[in-house]
Design a protein around this motif. Sequence first.
Motif, PDB file in Angstrom:
ATOM      1  N   LEU A 105      98.270-105.098  62.409  1.00 56.04           N
ATOM      2  CA  LEU A 105      97.423-104.009  61.921  1.00 56.04           C
ATOM      3  C   LEU A 105      98.138-102.696  62.214  1.00 56.04           C
ATOM      4  O   LEU A 105      97.982-102.102  63.281  1.00 56.04           O
ATOM      5  CB  LEU A 105      96.058-104.039  62.613  1.00 56.04           C
ATOM      6  N   HIS A 106      98.940-102.249  61.259  1.00 60.51           N
ATOM      7  CA  HIS A 106      99.740-101.040  61.450  1.00 60.51           C
ATOM      8  C   HIS A 106      98.921 -99.820  61.021  1.00 60.51           C
ATOM      9  O   HIS A 106      98.589 -99.673  59.843  1.00 60.51           O
ATOM     10  CB  HIS A 106     101.032-101.136  60.630  1.00 60.51           C
ATOM     11  N   LEU A 107      98.609 -98.972  61.991  1.00 59.27           N
ATOM     12  CA  LEU A 107      97.742 -97.819  61.723  1.00 59.27           C
ATOM     13  C   LEU A 107      98.427 -96.521  62.097  1.00 59.27           C
ATOM     14  O   LEU A 107      99.116 -96.433  63.111  1.00 59.27           O
ATOM     15  CB  LEU A 107      96.441 -97.918  62.523  1.00 59.27           C
ATOM     16  N   GLU A 108      98.232 -95.510  61.259  1.00 58.98           N
ATOM     17  CA  GLU A 108      98.540 -94.134  61.605  1.00 58.98           C
ATOM     18  C   GLU A 108      97.210 -93.400  61.719  1.00 58.98           C
ATOM     19  O   GLU A 108      96.345 -93.543  60.864  1.00 58.98           O
ATOM     20  CB  GLU A 108      99.406 -93.469  60.524  1.00 58.98           C
ATOM     21  N   ILE A 109      97.055 -92.624  62.776  1.00 59.26           N
ATOM     22  CA  ILE A 109      95.786 -91.950  63.040  1.00 59.26           C
ATOM     23  C   ILE A 109      95.966 -90.439  62.949  1.00 59.26           C
ATOM     24  O   ILE A 109      96.943 -89.891  63.448  1.00 59.26           O
ATOM     25  CB  ILE A 109      95.253 -92.328  64.437  1.00 59.26           C
ATOM     26  N   GLU A 110      94.998 -89.797  62.317  1.00 60.81           N
ATOM     27  CA  GLU A 110      94.986 -88.338  62.259  1.00 60.81           C
ATOM     28  C   GLU A 110      93.587 -87.856  62.617  1.00 60.81           C
ATOM     29  O   GLU A 110      92.594 -88.370  62.091  1.00 60.81           O
ATOM     30  CB  GLU A 110      95.370 -87.848  60.866  1.00 60.81           C
ATOM     31  N   VAL A 111      93.508 -86.883  63.506  1.00 59.67           N
ATOM     32  CA  VAL A 111      92.227 -86.327  63.939  1.00 59.67           C
ATOM     33  C   VAL A 111      92.062 -84.926  63.370  1.00 59.67           C
ATOM     34  O   VAL A 111      92.935 -84.069  63.558  1.00 59.67           O
ATOM     35  CB  VAL A 111      92.130 -86.282  65.477  1.00 59.67           C
ATOM     36  N   ILE A 112      90.955 -84.712  62.664  1.00 63.72           N
ATOM     37  CA  ILE A 112      90.643 -83.395  62.116  1.00 63.72           C
ATOM     38  C   ILE A 112      89.506 -82.815  62.952  1.00 63.72           C
ATOM     39  O   ILE A 112      88.387 -83.339  62.946  1.00 63.72           O
ATOM     40  CB  ILE A 112      90.236 -83.474  60.624  1.00 63.72           C
ATOM     41  N   PRO A 113      89.773 -81.766  63.722  1.00 62.40           N
ATOM     42  CA  PRO A 113      88.753 -81.249  64.639  1.00 62.40           C
ATOM     43  C   PRO A 113      87.550 -80.687  63.895  1.00 62.40           C
ATOM     44  O   PRO A 113      87.651 -80.231  62.747  1.00 62.40           O
ATOM     45  CB  PRO A 113      89.485 -80.143  65.410  1.00 62.40           C
ATOM     46  N   GLY A 114      86.413 -80.739  64.568  1.00 68.62           N
ATOM     47  CA  GLY A 114      85.185 -80.205  63.992  1.00 68.62           C
ATOM     48  C   GLY A 114      84.492 -79.274  64.963  1.00 68.62           C
ATOM     49  O   GLY A 114      84.861 -79.176  66.133  1.00 68.62           O
TER      50      GLY A 114
END
Length: 250
Positions: free
Chosen positions: A133-142
Amino acid sequence: MTARKILLIGIGAGDPGHLTIQAVEALRRTDVFFVLDKGEVKQELVDLRQHILDTYVPGHRVVTGRDPERDRTAEAYVEAVDDWRRRRADVCEAMFRAELADGGTGAFLVWGDPTLYDSTLAIVEDLRSRDGLHLEIEVIPGISSVSALVARHQVSLTQTSKPVQVTTGRRLAHAWPSDVDDLVVMLDGQTAFTEHLGTGATIYWGAYLGTPDELLIAGPLDEVADEIVKTRAEARERKGWIMDTYLLRR
């Protein structure tokens, strides 16, 4: 194998106007939105999420998984939370493998900010280590409920040369942390502030922040504690749920 991309998009505390331009851009590059259904009726929040999606990504695709039950009676609190998160990760893994193609982009809409007392980031970090399960994660602040709270009360979160600590009602019920005069308290289902009457503290309390049902009370803790307890109980009875937070300052 091309990695799947997972976006954690902070959508604010409850006001549709909290959505940032960065969040809107993230919505528009998402192929599928994932939801963990808690089985709780909080129709206002469901409607807000739907409004955001309908406004910015008409024709969007949503995949829903059942959120596992959490043991809220266990004495080993941290272990119970870790077990619940692992089971949530199992549900998300199944959704990703079945519903998100290699190279695709999926997203979770996260209330407030994804990095502040929310489990979604911990879940996807768990999934990163799973085989195949190859994942790239991106967090967009709120905009968090903390930011919304102090903005609505028109007070600064910090005082000059003084620290502020973010904690939980469970911790506050045990003790007021030493060497800290400013506490932001979240996840307090037991009105732990009532344990600290007589300390000279001031409280800035808010519930349903950013929504039409927003409630705000502020003042010396000894004078307004009973009003907050009564208002909170009535609101929870009326709506069936409550989300609140507060700043304690002494």
